[in-house]
Design a protein around this motif. Sequence first.
Motif, PDB file in Angstrom:
ATOM      1  N   ALA A  14      -9.421  -6.322   1.769  1.00 12.02           N
ATOM      2  CA  ALA A  14      -7.973  -6.078   1.932  1.00 12.02           C
ATOM      3  C   ALA A  14      -7.428  -6.807   3.160  1.00 12.02           C
ATOM      4  O   ALA A  14      -6.217  -6.848   3.373  1.00 12.02           O
ATOM      5  CB  ALA A  14      -7.716  -4.574   2.064  1.00 12.02           C
TER       6      ALA A  14
ATOM      7  N   LYS B  45     -11.518  -1.476   3.860  1.00 18.05           N
ATOM      8  CA  LYS B  45     -12.019  -2.343   2.783  1.00 18.05           C
ATOM      9  C   LYS B  45     -11.903  -3.791   3.251  1.00 18.05           C
ATOM     10  O   LYS B  45     -10.792  -4.275   3.515  1.00 18.05           O
ATOM     11  CB  LYS B  45     -11.165  -2.117   1.536  1.00 18.05           C
TER      12      LYS B  45
ATOM     13  N   LYS C  78     -10.544   4.044  -3.847  1.00 19.64           N
ATOM     14  CA  LYS C  78      -9.089   3.943  -4.077  1.00 19.64           C
ATOM     15  C   LYS C  78      -8.327   3.495  -2.818  1.00 19.64           C
ATOM     16  O   LYS C  78      -7.131   3.264  -2.871  1.00 19.64           O
ATOM     17  CB  LYS C  78      -8.532   5.307  -4.466  1.00 19.64           C
ATOM     18  N   TYR C  79      -9.023   3.416  -1.689  1.00 18.55           N
ATOM     19  CA  TYR C  79      -8.344   3.204  -0.408  1.00 18.55           C
ATOM     20  C   TYR C  79      -8.593   1.814   0.168  1.00 18.55           C
ATOM     21  O   TYR C  79      -9.694   1.276   0.039  1.00 18.55           O
ATOM     22  CB  TYR C  79      -8.843   4.235   0.625  1.00 18.55           C
ATOM     23  N   ASP C  80      -7.564   1.279   0.851  1.00 16.82           N
ATOM     24  CA  ASP C  80      -7.764   0.090   1.686  1.00 16.82           C
ATOM     25  C   ASP C  80      -8.197   0.529   3.090  1.00 16.82           C
ATOM     26  O   ASP C  80      -9.038  -0.097   3.716  1.00 16.82           O
ATOM     27  CB  ASP C  80      -6.471  -0.725   1.797  1.00 16.82           C
TER      28      ASP C  80
ATOM     29  N   PRO D 266      -3.004   0.114  -3.572  1.00 21.71           N
ATOM     30  CA  PRO D 266      -4.068   0.701  -2.739  1.00 21.71           C
ATOM     31  C   PRO D 266      -3.528   1.820  -1.859  1.00 21.71           C
ATOM     32  O   PRO D 266      -2.364   1.794  -1.459  1.00 21.71           O
ATOM     33  CB  PRO D 266      -4.535  -0.464  -1.869  1.00 21.71           C
TER      34      PRO D 266
ATOM     35  N   TYR E  75       0.853  -1.205   0.000  1.00 22.05           N
ATOM     36  CA  TYR E  75       0.000   0.000   0.000  1.00 22.05           C
ATOM     37  C   TYR E  75       0.877   1.238   0.000  1.00 22.05           C
ATOM     38  O   TYR E  75       2.090   1.147   0.238  1.00 22.05           O
ATOM     39  CB  TYR E  75      -0.937   0.006   1.225  1.00 22.05           C
TER      40      TYR E  75
END
Length: 355
Positions: free
Chosen positions: A206, A203, A180-182, A162, A139
């Motif tokens: 993830a 998420k 777009k984010y974890d 991510p 990430y």
Amino acid sequence: MKKHNFYAGPSILSEYTIKNTADAVINFAGTGLSLMEISHRSKEFTAVIEEAQALVKELLEVPDGYSVLFLGGGASLQFCMVPYNLLNKKAAYLETGTWAVNAIKEARLFGEVDVVASSKEANFSYIPKGYTVPDDADYFHFTSNNTIYGTEMRFDPDVKVPLVADMSSDIFSRPIDVSKYDVIYAGAQKNLAPAGVTIVIVKESALGHVDRAIPTMLDYRTHVKKGSMFNTPPCLPIYAALQTLKYYKELGGIKEMERRDLEKAAILYDAIDSSKMFVGTAAHEDRSIMNVCFVMKEEYKDLEGAFIEYATSKGIVGIKGHRSVGGFRASIYNAMPKSSVEMLIETMKEFEKNH
Ligand code: PLP
């Protein structure tokens, strides 16, 4: 005298938040009990946490497959929980200030950390650009708003891995592309609630990909599975957070908050830029709309103490800059009325005229 609260955090909250929370401390939801003395499993409190989670999802347009958690331990605990849960081999970090430095230090306990760029050599006065994030990083972590230095990334970076962001001091000040984010995390004590709760948007897909064992309380899956009620959550800050979220919705949502924030920041930066006495410390293109950092020009430096005193006499509190930058910092979070920013500007102008 009316106070104008420019503290960086804990900081100003809306009157709506404070009044409703104070009422619930006396008599919560008509139960005849204080919010502080009722079970977190009661139907009244369960309704609070569920509504708060739903409102975060609505206001930030959180897609399916994400959970909203309200955890203890501050944003600082997330510096450790993020790599514990997500760092298998290598993570990329952007070093833009003290909080990023702290996050990097924790991540190094869990694996390789690639610091892709840093503005440390310039006392974090700008956001580095032109860096490359390796494709094989688990990430890319960044701090969206650097509370101490007054710089901000008001966008969701375009990288191939991510994103993970510490949004402690600017969450709810712009729309975010959550997909777009974890992980997005934010200590509540700026734009949401009193200190004691950290909002985490995670998420679900993830999780569960690292090889190490994770202690139960530090495993995001524990809290996802239990709807953020695995253990006793910080009930009072969560109730206050719900009030703030309702207030944002009533005002028109996050786009409206952003419009107001941009307007307040613009008038204050204009006043600084047109002053003979004050000068901003952050690179213009990276200026934060939450924390406005400025100092006195060299020839007026001796007057910094006198200005703080003068501002205090006008009811202005919390503008002393952080020791790493010096000078002044006006934190103008969502709950800050434009009239208080105007008061600060007027005070700066009067002081300048008198000296
Ligand atoms: N990250 C940022 C951007 C902050 O501004 C702060 C505190 O001011 C923190 C992290 C640390 O938060 P906490 O004190 O909740 O651990």
